[in-house]
Design an enzyme around this catalytic site. Structure first.
Site, mmCIF file in Angstrom:
data_model
loop_
_atom_site.group_PDB
_atom_site.id
_atom_site.type_symbol
_atom_site.label_atom_id
_atom_site.label_comp_id
_atom_site.label_asym_id
_atom_site.label_seq_id
_atom_site.Cartn_x
_atom_site.Cartn_y
_atom_site.Cartn_z
ATOM 1 C CG ASP A 94 -11.698 -0.755 -1.841
ATOM 2 O OD1 ASP A 94 -12.096 -1.658 -1.390
ATOM 3 O OD2 ASP A 94 -11.773 0.142 -2.882
ATOM 4 C CE LYS A 98 -14.955 -1.230 -3.397
ATOM 5 N NZ LYS A 98 -14.129 -0.549 -4.475
ATOM 6 C CB CYS A 133 -13.855 2.863 -2.315
ATOM 7 S SG CYS A 133 -13.248 2.707 -3.908
HETATM 8 C C1 VGL Z 1 -10.669 3.436 -5.235
HETATM 9 C C2 VGL Z 1 -10.314 4.743 -7.142
HETATM 10 C C3 VGL Z 1 -10.067 3.616 -7.877
HETATM 11 C C4 VGL Z 1 -10.771 3.604 -3.855
HETATM 12 C C5 VGL Z 1 -10.821 2.425 -5.960
HETATM 13 O O1 VGL Z 1 -10.659 2.203 -2.991
HETATM 14 O O2 VGL Z 1 -10.981 4.566 -3.226
HETATM 15 N N1 VGL Z 1 -10.450 4.830 -5.778
HETATM 16 N N2 VGL Z 1 -10.406 2.641 -7.376
#
Ligand code: VGL
Ligand code: ZN
Length: 199
Positions: free
Chosen positions: A10, A108, A153
């Site tokens: 991410d 995701k 994540c």
């Molecule tokens: C994430 C919160 C919501 C992350 C993704 O990538 O850690 N955290 N969505």
């Protein structure tokens, strides 16, 4: 020796300074990851990829504040500011990230009614994303995880990776965290206890 994969979690504009769910110093991971990736046989990225109005957004729950928690059918869910909405600039990878060699981009969080922190299982902890099968089928047994956010994540992905039998390292210099209510210390402890190598 079994093949090794770098899993880049991410590294998207919304998790970097100026983004909707900015992680402090989030963009500092970019040069670290760019320096690491040439050493890996396989490079895989994950991309948080929510439809507008996703159930993990506080804005989808009248009266709810971002960073509060609500019960969902699958357990407690933290509510976030709207972030990583499919097709928006915030959902794009950081422009400085070199992902030329990436062989898989795993998206995701794309189902409206359930969030997915882990690259392996959605937040019901049961619905697989297919990543474990992909890695096994390709003979990849050793994983190094980097990216955002360390305590969400990255941590949930690392715990599931260990649970799926992969030798798992988290390179902390290639990660930055959100640290909500002590989540950073808690998740570092859980990863260590589970047998994740924290490097
Ligand atoms: C994430 C919160 C919501 C992350 C993704 O990538 O850690 N955290 N969505
Ligand atoms: Zn998300």
């Amino acid at each position: 020796m079994a093949d090794r994969a770098l899993i880049i979690i991410d590294v998207q504009n919304d998790f970097c300074p100026g983004g909707a769910l900015a992680v402090a110093d989030g963009d500092a991971v970019v040069p670290v990851i760019n320096g690491l990736s040439p050493a890996f046989e396989h490079v895989i990225l994950t991309q948080d990829w929510h439809p507008a109005g996703h159930s993990s957004f506080a804005s989808s729950h009248p009266g709810a504040q971002p960073f509060s928690t609500i019960p969902m059918s699958y357990g407690d869910q933290t509510l976030w500011p709207d972030h990583c909405v499919q097709g928006t600039p915030g959902a794009a990878f950081h422009p400085g990230l070199d992902w030329t060699r990436a062989e898989l981009v795993l998206r995701k969080g794309f189902r409206a009614s359930i969030d997915s922190y882990s690259a392996f299982f959605e937040n019901d902890r049961r619905t697989p994303t297919g990543l474990a099968g992909y890695l096994r089928e390709r003979g990849i047994a050793e994983l190094t995880l980097v990216g955002l956010a360390t305590d969400y994540c990255v941590a949930y992905s690392a715990l599931d990776a260990i649970g799926q039998g992969f030798a798992t390292t988290v390179r902390l210099d290639g990660c930055r965290g959100i640290d909500l209510g002590g989540s950073m210390a808690a998740m570092l402890g859980r990863m260590r206890d589970a047998g994740v190598t924290l490097a």
